[in-house]
Scaffold this active site. Sequence first.
Site, PDB file in Angstrom:
ATOM      1  CG  ASP A  59      42.818  10.337  58.400  1.00  0.00           C
ATOM      2  OD1 ASP A  59      41.816   9.916  58.942  1.00  0.00           O
ATOM      3  OD2 ASP A  59      44.003  10.170  58.001  1.00  0.00           O
ATOM      4  CD  GLU A 236      42.624   9.478  65.930  1.00  0.00           C
ATOM      5  OE1 GLU A 236      43.850   9.692  66.336  1.00  0.00           O
ATOM      6  OE2 GLU A 236      42.388   8.519  65.046  1.00  0.00           O
TER       7      GLU A 236
END
Length: 357
Positions: A59, A236
């Site tokens: 991420d 997401e």
Amino acid sequence: MKLIASVVILILTGALIACGNKADTPSSDNQNAGASASTSESAMDKPITSQPLITQRADPFIHRTPEGHYYFIATAPEFDRIELRSADSLAGLKTAEAKVVWRKHATGAMGANIWAPELHYFDNTWYIYVAAAADAEKPWLIRMQVLANESPDPMLGEWKELGQVKTARDSFSLDATSFEHKGQRYLVWAQKDPEEKFNSALYIAKLVSPTQVGDIETEISRPELDWEIQGYKVNEGAAVIERNGKVFISYSGSATDHRYAMGLLWADSDSNLLDAASWHKLPEPVFESNPELRRYGPGHNSFTLGDDGQTDIMVYHARDYLELQGTPLTDPNRHTYIRRLNWTGEGFPDFGQDKPD
């Protein structure tokens, strides 16, 4: 010009492309020609592998200041802390020392699953948006949290907890990202839909304060396409880039194994971003696994600029093997990669699905 562009790309990405083992340089002894040919063929059969910028960091998010300084932040595989790295170049982040700026609580809120931190600067303050368990004893009760630091340098000063991001519904939510458009600051995030048909959909709202969104929360994407619902029904990891009269949002879908992939939304820059009708969605993923390049489960990207301040760079994570070492969450080897983001003649981002970094 092509030669110059190639050199710039290599400098920006710091990516060393390994094309397999090359044949040894011939010595004074005569080498068997057949053996040399066999070695060359073996090398050509090996997949191309890109070199990670930073290993075991998922991420990833890179913030570039107007002065050209870089800060790197990402998920640590232990899910227990927030780190920052600082460098004067993208390549410099690779060897920059990681500084822990915050650790999870032993009990209570923010006590488990510290995921996907992002670093943003607005209102003369640094902010970290991060997902965390609302209760250490309930690790899957994930909510969005905010930390703030008024120091000019986020590596210094004190990081203070501002609390949970308040949305209309108190439910599973994560992956908050913020951007400014035409003088208005927005928040985009992933949250479980009201009907609870999906794991998470994407929403956008105006950001009234660092921890409060506006009254209008608009769903702009839900996981309904086949590639978005492999393993889990997920949208997401949104990332925003504005170019060519459009606001683009890349995002990730499906389980976080080799099926993880990226999609693309866009709206015209002059449209109402809080109107769901303003948003369009490509039906196919724009970036996904490519076994020939040993790239598996790429996603949860961000965007930044290269050292020249002009070249668009995509930052993302991926694994370099198919078979997991444990589960998608316990396997620590989601590495950070960077690559040049190109643009099509129609003004859309070209993620280079079949190209190495």
